[in-house]
Write a protein that holds these residues in place. Structure first.
Motif, PDB file in Angstrom:
ATOM      1  N   SER A  82      41.425  17.117  -6.868  1.00 43.68           N
ATOM      2  CA  SER A  82      41.869  15.601  -6.974  1.00 43.68           C
ATOM      3  C   SER A  82      41.813  15.194  -8.327  1.00 43.68           C
ATOM      4  O   SER A  82      41.029  15.477  -9.079  1.00 43.68           O
ATOM      5  CB  SER A  82      41.063  14.843  -5.991  1.00 43.68           C
ATOM      6  N   SER A  83      43.054  14.453  -8.639  1.00 40.36           N
ATOM      7  CA  SER A  83      43.027  13.876 -10.160  1.00 40.36           C
ATOM      8  C   SER A  83      42.133  12.645 -10.251  1.00 40.36           C
ATOM      9  O   SER A  83      41.990  12.279 -11.421  1.00 40.36           O
ATOM     10  CB  SER A  83      44.359  13.591 -10.577  1.00 40.36           C
ATOM     11  N   ASN A  84      41.577  12.383  -9.172  1.00 37.69           N
ATOM     12  CA  ASN A  84      40.936  10.992  -9.336  1.00 37.69           C
ATOM     13  C   ASN A  84      39.470  11.079  -9.334  1.00 37.69           C
ATOM     14  O   ASN A  84      38.580  10.203  -9.623  1.00 37.69           O
ATOM     15  CB  ASN A  84      41.303  10.012  -8.090  1.00 37.69           C
ATOM     16  N   ALA A  85      38.738  12.385  -8.785  1.00 35.83           N
ATOM     17  CA  ALA A  85      37.464  12.482  -8.670  1.00 35.83           C
ATOM     18  C   ALA A  85      37.343  13.930  -8.908  1.00 35.83           C
ATOM     19  O   ALA A  85      38.003  14.668  -8.723  1.00 35.83           O
ATOM     20  CB  ALA A  85      37.260  12.194  -7.133  1.00 35.83           C
ATOM     21  N   VAL A  86      35.987  14.080  -9.808  1.00 36.32           N
ATOM     22  CA  VAL A  86      35.483  15.358 -10.016  1.00 36.32           C
ATOM     23  C   VAL A  86      35.308  15.897  -8.766  1.00 36.32           C
ATOM     24  O   VAL A  86      34.375  15.434  -7.990  1.00 36.32           O
ATOM     25  CB  VAL A  86      34.534  15.199 -10.895  1.00 36.32           C
ATOM     26  N   GLY A  87      35.560  17.318  -8.206  1.00 36.14           N
ATOM     27  CA  GLY A  87      35.071  17.974  -7.371  1.00 36.14           C
ATOM     28  C   GLY A  87      35.782  17.404  -5.932  1.00 36.14           C
ATOM     29  O   GLY A  87      35.115  17.648  -4.773  1.00 36.14           O
ATOM     30  N   GLY A  88      36.953  16.750  -5.800  1.00 36.40           N
ATOM     31  CA  GLY A  88      37.466  15.961  -4.596  1.00 36.40           C
ATOM     32  C   GLY A  88      38.059  17.252  -3.822  1.00 36.40           C
ATOM     33  O   GLY A  88      38.885  18.137  -4.594  1.00 36.40           O
ATOM     34  N   ILE A 134      28.452  12.539 -12.442  1.00 35.19           N
ATOM     35  CA  ILE A 134      27.357  11.839 -11.891  1.00 35.19           C
ATOM     36  C   ILE A 134      27.984  10.639 -11.067  1.00 35.19           C
ATOM     37  O   ILE A 134      27.683  10.161 -10.114  1.00 35.19           O
ATOM     38  CB  ILE A 134      26.404  11.198 -12.853  1.00 35.19           C
ATOM     39  N   SER A 135      29.240  10.257 -11.737  1.00 34.02           N
ATOM     40  CA  SER A 135      29.954   8.985 -10.777  1.00 34.02           C
ATOM     41  C   SER A 135      30.411   9.470  -9.485  1.00 34.02           C
ATOM     42  O   SER A 135      30.480   8.625  -8.613  1.00 34.02           O
ATOM     43  CB  SER A 135      31.259   8.691 -11.724  1.00 34.02           C
ATOM     44  N   HIS A 145      28.740   5.986  -0.503  1.00 31.93           N
ATOM     45  CA  HIS A 145      30.014   5.844   0.373  1.00 31.93           C
ATOM     46  C   HIS A 145      31.021   4.930  -0.181  1.00 31.93           C
ATOM     47  O   HIS A 145      31.575   4.283   0.627  1.00 31.93           O
ATOM     48  CB  HIS A 145      29.503   5.353   1.862  1.00 31.93           C
ATOM     49  N   LEU A 146      31.615   4.920  -1.432  1.00 29.49           N
ATOM     50  CA  LEU A 146      32.423   4.066  -1.998  1.00 29.49           C
ATOM     51  C   LEU A 146      33.754   4.731  -1.678  1.00 29.49           C
ATOM     52  O   LEU A 146      33.941   5.800  -1.662  1.00 29.49           O
ATOM     53  CB  LEU A 146      32.206   3.861  -3.530  1.00 29.49           C
ATOM     54  N   GLU A 147      34.665   3.813  -1.922  1.00 31.12           N
ATOM     55  CA  GLU A 147      36.004   4.140  -1.719  1.00 31.12           C
ATOM     56  C   GLU A 147      36.669   4.546  -3.018  1.00 31.12           C
ATOM     57  O   GLU A 147      37.708   5.214  -3.062  1.00 31.12           O
ATOM     58  CB  GLU A 147      36.812   3.035  -1.112  1.00 31.12           C
ATOM     59  N   ALA A 148      36.212   3.909  -4.158  1.00 28.85           N
ATOM     60  CA  ALA A 148      36.492   4.224  -5.490  1.00 28.85           C
ATOM     61  C   ALA A 148      35.282   4.473  -6.298  1.00 28.85           C
ATOM     62  O   ALA A 148      34.323   4.226  -5.887  1.00 28.85           O
ATOM     63  CB  ALA A 148      37.234   3.111  -6.032  1.00 28.85           C
TER      64      ALA A 148
END
Length: 241
Positions: free
Chosen positions: A124-130, A169-170, A178-181
């Protein structure tokens, strides 16, 4: 290619490195730096001889280190700055430049299907490790941690390590809460609902994966995620995770 072509490209690096090694045994050196290539790590179609020759230099650096002799091989990719700055007596035997992290997992690179390079990719380009849905899976998280440790052990500069730790860490905080962003690096974690229980969970993750020892108060009272990462950086231990 012919066997002659293969040997011609290899022998100059093998014989040259070995000759310099033997000469240095008679006159100890402070540095023994070999210029290798990123092709030794990722390969290069049509240049198996060149890739093999540089892979020898990488292995030879580890060999000299095992003899307690100074050695570094620098796997050069695209060059934008002076590569000598990260080289010192405690540098890793092999320093790799030119591999962007995380790599795009869109099939555009030949490495995509190679399991040994899986930890370099982000789904995923929005989260590391998605994963493919953007969720933060354990397997992907472990791959991201391994990539971070690779950067740390290779002597990456503090700015690059701090940026990588923020992403890492983010993503973990996003999962725990359990955040959406993803969280804003400049905001206190309590803004997103971090309490003592979630702080304990994050504290355990930081200890197990990064080797960083923090108290729950260190985490809950951090002015921001950025400030928390700055506190973590000096405590990161090689071999954690």
């Amino acid at each position: 290619m012919t066997i002659e072509d293969y040997r011609q490209a290899i022998e100059c690096k093998v014989r040259g490195a070995w000759s310099l090694h033997k000469a240095s045994l008679e006159q100890p050196l402070d540095f023994f730096t070999m210029l290798s290539s990123i092709s030794s790590v990722v390969g290069n179609e049509g240049q198996a001889n060149y890739a093999a020759a540089n892979a020898f230099l990488d292995a030879f650096a580890h060999y000299r280190k095992s003899l307690r002799l100074p050695a570094n091989s620098v796997d050069l990719g695209a060059i934008e700055d002076d590569v000598r700055n990260p080289i010192n007596s405690v540098s890793s035997a092999q320093l790799i430049t030119g591999i962007t992290f995380p790599l795009p997992n869109d099939g555009s690179l030949e490495l995509t299907g190679e399991a040994r390079f899986g930890y370099l990719f982000s789904s995923s380009s929005n989260a590391v490790g998605g994963d493919e849905t953007g969720n933060y899976s354990e397997a992907a998280a472990d791959q991201a941690v391994k990539a971070f440790h690779m950067m740390h052990e290779s002597g990456s500069d503090v700015t690059s390590l701090l940026k990588a730790s923020l992403s890492l860490i983010s993503a973990q905080v996003t999962k725990i809460l359990h955040l959406e962003a993803e969280v804003d690096a400049g905001e206190p974690l309590q803004t997103y609902g971090l309490d003592s229980l979630s702080a304990v969970e994050l504290r355990g993750w930081l200890r197990n994966k990064l080797g960083a020892e923090l108290s729950t108060l260190d985490i809950t009272n951090a002015r921001s995620l950025y400030a928390l990462c700055e506190k973590i950086m000096p405590q990161i231990k090689e071999g954690a995770c």
